[in-house]
Scaffold this active site. Structure first.
Site, PDB file in Angstrom:
ATOM      1  N   LYS A  16      -9.558 -14.361  -3.684  1.00  0.00           N
ATOM      2  CA  LYS A  16     -10.078 -13.486  -4.751  1.00  0.00           C
ATOM      3  C   LYS A  16      -9.097 -13.377  -5.911  1.00  0.00           C
ATOM      4  O   LYS A  16      -9.485 -13.514  -7.066  1.00  0.00           O
ATOM      5  CB  LYS A  16     -10.317 -12.059  -4.220  1.00  0.00           C
ATOM      6  CG  LYS A  16     -11.374 -11.924  -3.179  1.00  0.00           C
ATOM      7  CD  LYS A  16     -11.653 -10.455  -2.874  1.00  0.00           C
ATOM      8  CE  LYS A  16     -10.461  -9.689  -2.327  1.00  0.00           C
ATOM      9  NZ  LYS A  16     -10.014 -10.126  -0.988  1.00  0.00           N
ATOM     10  N   ARG A  91     -14.298  -1.721  -2.130  1.00  0.00           N
ATOM     11  CA  ARG A  91     -14.056  -2.156  -0.751  1.00  0.00           C
ATOM     12  C   ARG A  91     -14.753  -1.255   0.251  1.00  0.00           C
ATOM     13  O   ARG A  91     -14.694  -1.512   1.441  1.00  0.00           O
ATOM     14  CB  ARG A  91     -12.555  -2.094  -0.462  1.00  0.00           C
ATOM     15  CG  ARG A  91     -11.805  -3.400  -0.573  1.00  0.00           C
ATOM     16  CD  ARG A  91     -10.350  -3.051  -0.348  1.00  0.00           C
ATOM     17  NE  ARG A  91      -9.500  -4.074   0.107  1.00  0.00           N
ATOM     18  CZ  ARG A  91      -8.664  -4.760  -0.669  1.00  0.00           C
ATOM     19  NH1 ARG A  91      -8.675  -4.589  -1.961  1.00  0.00           N
ATOM     20  NH2 ARG A  91      -7.833  -5.618  -0.133  1.00  0.00           N
ATOM     21  N   ARG A 130       1.296 -17.182   1.748  1.00  0.00           N
ATOM     22  CA  ARG A 130       1.224 -16.721   0.356  1.00  0.00           C
ATOM     23  C   ARG A 130       2.583 -16.229  -0.155  1.00  0.00           C
ATOM     24  O   ARG A 130       3.290 -15.491   0.511  1.00  0.00           O
ATOM     25  CB  ARG A 130       0.211 -15.573   0.254  1.00  0.00           C
ATOM     26  CG  ARG A 130       0.187 -14.947  -1.143  1.00  0.00           C
ATOM     27  CD  ARG A 130      -1.060 -14.209  -1.420  1.00  0.00           C
ATOM     28  NE  ARG A 130      -1.279 -13.088  -0.531  1.00  0.00           N
ATOM     29  CZ  ARG A 130      -2.398 -12.379  -0.525  1.00  0.00           C
ATOM     30  NH1 ARG A 130      -3.369 -12.680  -1.355  1.00  0.00           N
ATOM     31  NH2 ARG A 130      -2.544 -11.373   0.304  1.00  0.00           N
ATOM     32  N   ARG A 163       4.477 -10.602   0.265  1.00  0.00           N
ATOM     33  CA  ARG A 163       4.034  -9.216   0.316  1.00  0.00           C
ATOM     34  C   ARG A 163       4.295  -8.620   1.688  1.00  0.00           C
ATOM     35  O   ARG A 163       4.116  -9.285   2.703  1.00  0.00           O
ATOM     36  CB  ARG A 163       2.538  -9.142   0.003  1.00  0.00           C
ATOM     37  CG  ARG A 163       2.252  -9.303  -1.467  1.00  0.00           C
ATOM     38  CD  ARG A 163       0.796  -9.484  -1.752  1.00  0.00           C
ATOM     39  NE  ARG A 163      -0.089  -8.644  -0.958  1.00  0.00           N
ATOM     40  CZ  ARG A 163      -1.387  -8.531  -1.178  1.00  0.00           C
ATOM     41  NH1 ARG A 163      -1.929  -9.195  -2.180  1.00  0.00           N
ATOM     42  NH2 ARG A 163      -2.141  -7.775  -0.424  1.00  0.00           N
ATOM     43  N   ARG A 174      -5.720  -5.398   8.053  1.00  0.00           N
ATOM     44  CA  ARG A 174      -6.503  -5.658   6.833  1.00  0.00           C
ATOM     45  C   ARG A 174      -7.820  -6.352   7.162  1.00  0.00           C
ATOM     46  O   ARG A 174      -8.845  -6.049   6.565  1.00  0.00           O
ATOM     47  CB  ARG A 174      -5.679  -6.507   5.853  1.00  0.00           C
ATOM     48  CG  ARG A 174      -4.549  -5.702   5.218  1.00  0.00           C
ATOM     49  CD  ARG A 174      -3.500  -6.596   4.624  1.00  0.00           C
ATOM     50  NE  ARG A 174      -4.002  -7.364   3.493  1.00  0.00           N
ATOM     51  CZ  ARG A 174      -3.460  -8.498   3.072  1.00  0.00           C
ATOM     52  NH1 ARG A 174      -2.419  -9.006   3.690  1.00  0.00           N
ATOM     53  NH2 ARG A 174      -3.961  -9.103   2.032  1.00  0.00           N
TER      54      ARG A 174
HETATM   55  P1  AMP Z   1      -5.111  -6.451  -2.167  1.00  0.00           P
HETATM   56  O1  AMP Z   1      -4.016  -6.921  -3.054  1.00  0.00           O
HETATM   57  O2  AMP Z   1      -6.424  -6.412  -2.860  1.00  0.00           O
HETATM   58  O3  AMP Z   1      -5.165  -7.202  -0.863  1.00  0.00           O
HETATM   59  O4  AMP Z   1      -4.770  -4.926  -1.789  1.00  0.00           O
HETATM   60  C1  AMP Z   1      -3.567  -4.586  -1.111  1.00  0.00           C
HETATM   61  C2  AMP Z   1      -3.693  -3.217  -0.458  1.00  0.00           C
HETATM   62  O5  AMP Z   1      -3.942  -2.218  -1.465  1.00  0.00           O
HETATM   63  C3  AMP Z   1      -4.850  -3.062   0.512  1.00  0.00           C
HETATM   64  O6  AMP Z   1      -4.542  -3.528   1.813  1.00  0.00           O
HETATM   65  C4  AMP Z   1      -5.047  -1.552   0.479  1.00  0.00           C
HETATM   66  O7  AMP Z   1      -4.030  -0.877   1.188  1.00  0.00           O
HETATM   67  C5  AMP Z   1      -4.854  -1.241  -0.997  1.00  0.00           C
HETATM   68  N1  AMP Z   1      -6.114  -1.380  -1.761  1.00  0.00           N
HETATM   69  C6  AMP Z   1      -6.381  -2.264  -2.750  1.00  0.00           C
HETATM   70  N2  AMP Z   1      -7.615  -2.121  -3.233  1.00  0.00           N
HETATM   71  C7  AMP Z   1      -8.176  -1.119  -2.506  1.00  0.00           C
HETATM   72  C8  AMP Z   1      -9.447  -0.489  -2.505  1.00  0.00           C
HETATM   73  N3  AMP Z   1     -10.434  -0.888  -3.349  1.00  0.00           N
HETATM   74  N4  AMP Z   1      -9.665   0.519  -1.618  1.00  0.00           N
HETATM   75  C9  AMP Z   1      -8.710   0.929  -0.779  1.00  0.00           C
HETATM   76  N5  AMP Z   1      -7.490   0.371  -0.714  1.00  0.00           N
HETATM   77  C10 AMP Z   1      -7.208  -0.643  -1.570  1.00  0.00           C
END
Ligand code: AMP
Length: 218
Positions: A16, A91, A130, A163, A174
């Site tokens: 994404k 999400r 990654r 990360r 996740r």
């Molecule tokens: P990502 O970079 O999109 O994988 O997001 C990293 C982390 O940020 C996720 O595992 C959540 O802890 C938090 N996070 C990001 N976007 C959301 C969302 N829309 N709702 C809830 N938590 C989020």
């Protein structure tokens, strides 16, 4: 592009972030990533509660209130008036309903949802391999898209970072959050004919071409 808001949906590791960033560049519209905004806020020592950082590190979702407020504020800025790409948001069902209300209030119409589907066995390699450049944000993968020199950014020479939530325990968490909270959004959008499935297993360039074609002619 017809829809003003484009949503990228998909499991962690589906690509994404990479694709959303590429589309934003090609279309000249902002890339709005809640994950990036949250990481930036944590890095900057923002007033976000410690609980947010802890949840992210553990791979758990942060609360709807926190992410909805970030998106509300970011997408209200003038650079989003002609469209924007939401990456990693919504999400949960509550977040999806929030987007609908927000777009309706602003007269921005329905979103178009790009759903990246990827085989389960690829996900782990995508996530554990990654690496991200802390300076320019470019994303690499040690297995599929390595930097030219060992863990150093091709663009600016910075040391690449992994990360915290790309470690195995957090990855499991996740994936569980995705299956429980986010997968149901596919049906939510499919019922309204807003969902477009894209095979995320192919080459990065082929996937970009496919998404671009979809955005121009949904
Ligand atoms: P990502 O970079 O999109 O994988 O997001 C990293 C982390 O940020 C996720 O595992 C959540 O802890 C938090 N996070 C990001 N976007 C959301 C969302 N829309 N709702 C809830 N938590 C989020």
């Amino acid at each position: 592009m017809k829809a003003q808001a484009v949503i990228f949906l998909g499991a962690p590791g589906a690509g994404k972030g990479t694709q959303a960033r590429e589309m934003a560049n090609r279309l000249g519209i902002p890339h709005v990533s809640t994950g990036d905004m949250l990481r930036e806020a944590v890095r900057a020592g923002s007033p976000l509660p410690e609980a947010v950082r802890a949840r992210m590190a553990a791979g758990e979702l942060v609360t709807d209130e926190v992410v909805c407020a970030l998106v509300e504020e970011r997408t209200r800025r003038p650079d989003c008036a002609n469209g924007f790409i939401l990456d990693g948001f919504p999400r949960t069902l509550a977040q999806a309903e929030f987007v609908d209300r927000m777009l309706a209030e602003r007269g921005q119409g329905s979103p178009l949802v790009v759903n990246l589907e990827i085989d389960r066995d690829l996900i782990l390699k995508r996530l554990t391999g990654r690496r991200t450049c802390p300076v320019c944000g470019r994303i690499y993968n040690l297995y599929f898209n390595p930097p030219r020199r060992d863990e150093v950014c091709d663009v600016d020479g910075s040391f690449l970072l992994q990360r915290a939530d790309d470690q195995e325990a957090a990855i499991r968490q996740r994936l569980m959050a995705y299956e429980k909270e986010t997968q149901p959004l596919k049906a939510y959008y499919r019922e309204r004919n807003l969902l477009r499935d894209v095979d995320g297993n192919g080459s990065r360039a082929a996937i970009s071409d496919e998404i671009l074609r979809l955005l121009k002619d949904p």
